[in-house]
Design a protein around this motif. Sequence first.
Motif, PDB file in Angstrom:
ATOM      1  N   ARG A 189      -3.098  -2.252  14.241  1.00 23.81           N
ATOM      2  CA  ARG A 189      -3.517  -0.857  14.189  1.00 23.81           C
ATOM      3  C   ARG A 189      -4.439  -0.385  15.326  1.00 23.81           C
ATOM      4  O   ARG A 189      -4.191   0.650  15.945  1.00 23.81           O
ATOM      5  CB  ARG A 189      -4.206  -0.642  12.835  1.00 23.81           C
ATOM      6  N   LYS A 192      -7.714  -3.548  -1.156  1.00 22.20           N
ATOM      7  CA  LYS A 192      -8.019  -4.663  -0.252  1.00 22.20           C
ATOM      8  C   LYS A 192      -9.535  -4.769  -0.066  1.00 22.20           C
ATOM      9  O   LYS A 192     -10.011  -5.669   0.604  1.00 22.20           O
ATOM     10  CB  LYS A 192      -7.418  -4.356   1.139  1.00 22.20           C
ATOM     11  N   GLY A 247      -2.122  -6.118   0.527  1.00 16.48           N
ATOM     12  CA  GLY A 247      -1.419  -5.128   1.344  1.00 16.48           C
ATOM     13  C   GLY A 247      -0.428  -4.353   0.503  1.00 16.48           C
ATOM     14  O   GLY A 247      -0.317  -4.597  -0.710  1.00 16.48           O
ATOM     15  N   SER A 248       0.260  -3.390   1.132  1.00 16.17           N
ATOM     16  CA  SER A 248       1.181  -2.501   0.407  1.00 16.17           C
ATOM     17  C   SER A 248       0.531  -1.993  -0.889  1.00 16.17           C
ATOM     18  O   SER A 248       1.153  -1.946  -1.940  1.00 16.17           O
ATOM     19  CB  SER A 248       2.492  -3.225   0.077  1.00 16.17           C
ATOM     20  N   ILE A 258      -7.097   2.751   2.962  1.00 14.19           N
ATOM     21  CA  ILE A 258      -7.207   3.545   4.188  1.00 14.19           C
ATOM     22  C   ILE A 258      -6.116   4.610   4.243  1.00 14.19           C
ATOM     23  O   ILE A 258      -4.955   4.321   3.945  1.00 14.19           O
ATOM     24  CB  ILE A 258      -7.098   2.599   5.398  1.00 14.19           C
ATOM     25  N   VAL A 259      -6.512   5.820   4.601  1.00 16.69           N
ATOM     26  CA  VAL A 259      -5.532   6.876   4.858  1.00 16.69           C
ATOM     27  C   VAL A 259      -5.752   7.330   6.293  1.00 16.69           C
ATOM     28  O   VAL A 259      -6.856   7.740   6.657  1.00 16.69           O
ATOM     29  CB  VAL A 259      -5.718   8.063   3.885  1.00 16.69           C
ATOM     30  N   GLU A 260      -4.696   7.225   7.102  1.00 19.48           N
ATOM     31  CA  GLU A 260      -4.826   7.674   8.488  1.00 19.48           C
ATOM     32  C   GLU A 260      -4.054   8.976   8.644  1.00 19.48           C
ATOM     33  O   GLU A 260      -4.617  10.057   8.681  1.00 19.48           O
ATOM     34  CB  GLU A 260      -4.336   6.587   9.444  1.00 19.48           C
ATOM     35  N   GLY A 320      -1.690   9.898   6.364  1.00 13.27           N
ATOM     36  CA  GLY A 320      -1.307  10.337   5.017  1.00 13.27           C
ATOM     37  C   GLY A 320       0.160  10.093   4.713  1.00 13.27           C
ATOM     38  O   GLY A 320       0.648  10.355   3.612  1.00 13.27           O
ATOM     39  N   GLN A 321       0.863   9.558   5.714  1.00 13.25           N
ATOM     40  CA  GLN A 321       2.308   9.372   5.574  1.00 13.25           C
ATOM     41  C   GLN A 321       2.666   8.359   4.475  1.00 13.25           C
ATOM     42  O   GLN A 321       3.601   8.571   3.713  1.00 13.25           O
ATOM     43  CB  GLN A 321       2.870   8.894   6.941  1.00 13.25           C
ATOM     44  N   THR A 322       1.909   7.275   4.411  1.00 14.06           N
ATOM     45  CA  THR A 322       2.218   6.237   3.400  1.00 14.06           C
ATOM     46  C   THR A 322       2.034   6.798   1.999  1.00 14.06           C
ATOM     47  O   THR A 322       2.855   6.553   1.107  1.00 14.06           O
ATOM     48  CB  THR A 322       1.335   4.982   3.607  1.00 14.06           C
ATOM     49  N   GLU A 353      -0.250   0.796  -1.922  1.00 13.24           N
ATOM     50  CA  GLU A 353       0.252   2.043  -2.523  1.00 13.24           C
ATOM     51  C   GLU A 353       1.203   1.830  -3.687  1.00 13.24           C
ATOM     52  O   GLU A 353       1.378   2.729  -4.521  1.00 13.24           O
ATOM     53  CB  GLU A 353       0.946   2.900  -1.443  1.00 13.24           C
TER      54      GLU A 353
END
Length: 211
Positions: free
Chosen positions: A12, A117, A140-141, A157-159, A161-163, A143
């Motif tokens: 990242r 996490k 991980g994963s 973490i939201v960067e 917002g796509q995930t 969501e």
Amino acid sequence: MRNIQIALTKGRLEKHVIPLFERIGIDCKELKDKGRKLVFRSKNSNISFILVKAVDVVTYVEHGIADMGVVGKDILLEYENDVYEMVDLEVGCCKICVASTLSYRPNGYNKKRIATKYPNITSAYFRKKGEDVEIIKIEGSVEIAPLLGLADAIIDIVETGQTLKENGLLLFEEVCDISARLIVNKASLKMKKDGIFNVINRIESAVAEKK
Ligand code: PRP
């Protein structure tokens, strides 16, 4: 001049951090065309880089194997450490958030299960709110945890917002802002003071120029 070793994270942050070092004139060609290599020496300076996992950046810097490191504030908040945090690089900016499906009730009375996490950040956040939650640590994963019923909500973490979007989750609460930080080993700061401050000063100017 003595060599200065800098630990960087794989993944990242890499794409944000390498241009910063290039802007202060450090040759990063080898680092950019790296293949599977993990140790790199800059051709035009006394700087070498190692590429490791985010949490290991702190370990290498703490033990003085790396004199400096670049790591996300999330890692510094989550893992106890004994390093100097010197510069906010203002890249890799994102937020730690509480997210879940539409049916989540942030103010509900039932004890919540939170998958994350970041168990330490999570427990500090809910403790501050006066709420007792069950924390489920996953790697991980994150969501998918509320989607599959492992947890009521996640802290992650939201960067962009796509995930969240692609997994049908909504952002409910913002916990804190995160960005990449330049950290320094305590002994190195004394022993290699001039070299380290030379890098810090140039990086600070590069960060300020971007504004
Ligand atoms: C992080 C984070 C989210 C995602 C958020 O995961 O845990 O899943 O990025 O980014 P976005 O808001 O831009 O979609 P990462 O890619 O580090 O992988 P991981 O799930 O393996 O931890």
